[in-house]
Motif scaffolding. Structure first.
Motif, short mmCIF file in Angstrom:
data_model
loop_
_atom_site.label_atom_id
_atom_site.label_comp_id
_atom_site.label_asym_id
_atom_site.label_seq_id
_atom_site.Cartn_x
_atom_site.Cartn_y
_atom_site.Cartn_z
N ALA A 160 0.84 -1.20 0.00
CA ALA A 160 0.00 0.00 0.00
C ALA A 160 0.87 1.25 0.00
O ALA A 160 1.84 1.33 0.75
N PRO A 161 0.55 2.22 -0.85
CA PRO A 161 1.36 3.46 -0.92
C PRO A 161 1.48 4.17 0.42
O PRO A 161 2.51 4.76 0.71
N GLU A 162 0.44 4.09 1.23
CA GLU A 162 0.48 4.76 2.53
C GLU A 162 1.61 4.21 3.39
O GLU A 162 2.36 4.95 4.01
N GLU A 163 1.75 2.89 3.40
CA GLU A 163 2.79 2.29 4.21
C GLU A 163 4.16 2.50 3.57
O GLU A 163 5.15 2.74 4.27
N ALA A 164 4.22 2.45 2.25
CA ALA A 164 5.49 2.65 1.56
C ALA A 164 6.03 4.05 1.84
O ALA A 164 7.23 4.22 2.07
N SER A 165 5.17 5.05 1.85
CA SER A 165 5.63 6.42 2.10
C SER A 165 6.11 6.57 3.55
O SER A 165 7.08 7.27 3.82
N GLU A 166 5.44 5.90 4.49
CA GLU A 166 5.88 5.94 5.88
C GLU A 166 7.28 5.34 6.03
O GLU A 166 8.13 5.88 6.72
N ARG A 167 7.52 4.22 5.36
CA ARG A 167 8.83 3.58 5.46
C ARG A 167 9.90 4.42 4.77
O ARG A 167 11.03 4.47 5.21
#
Length: 109
Positions: free
Chosen positions: A51-58
């Protein structure tokens, strides 16, 4: 006994039913929580990805740590995303292609 159920597209049919339910209720995406590493190829073939949301957080986390995060660590991290996302429109089309010839039923379109 479980071997008798392998390679007859039951997983594909179940995924199609889940995608159809989301689509019929007006959803655009289906989120998967904690995809099993061994099954990630199954999800990838139907358009799912971290998910892009999690990828951006990482990505922000990496920026805070160090700019030289080893590739091995990045690969390990990318395989351990907790949430994956797939477009129900894309997944539906890909799932239907896989199901054609195995089951006979009408597509949502």
């Amino acid at each position: 006994m479980l071997d008798a159920y392998r390679n007859i597209s039951i997983g594909v049919l179940l995924m199609y039913l889940a995608v159809s339910e989301v689509w019929l209720n007006g959803g655009a995406y289906l989120y998967l929580m904690f995809p099993i590493f061994k099954a990630q190829g199954f999800y990838i073939q139907f358009g799912f990805h971290p998910a892009p949301e999690e990828a951006s957080e990482r990505h922000l986390l990496y920026e805070e740590w160090d700019t030289k995060v080893p590739l091995e660590k990045k690969l390990k991290e990318s395989r351990s995303y907790l949430f994956w996302r797939g477009s129900v429109c894309i997944a539906s089309e890909l799932l239907m292609k896989k199901l054609n010839g195995v089951f006979i039923f009408k597509h949502m379109n």
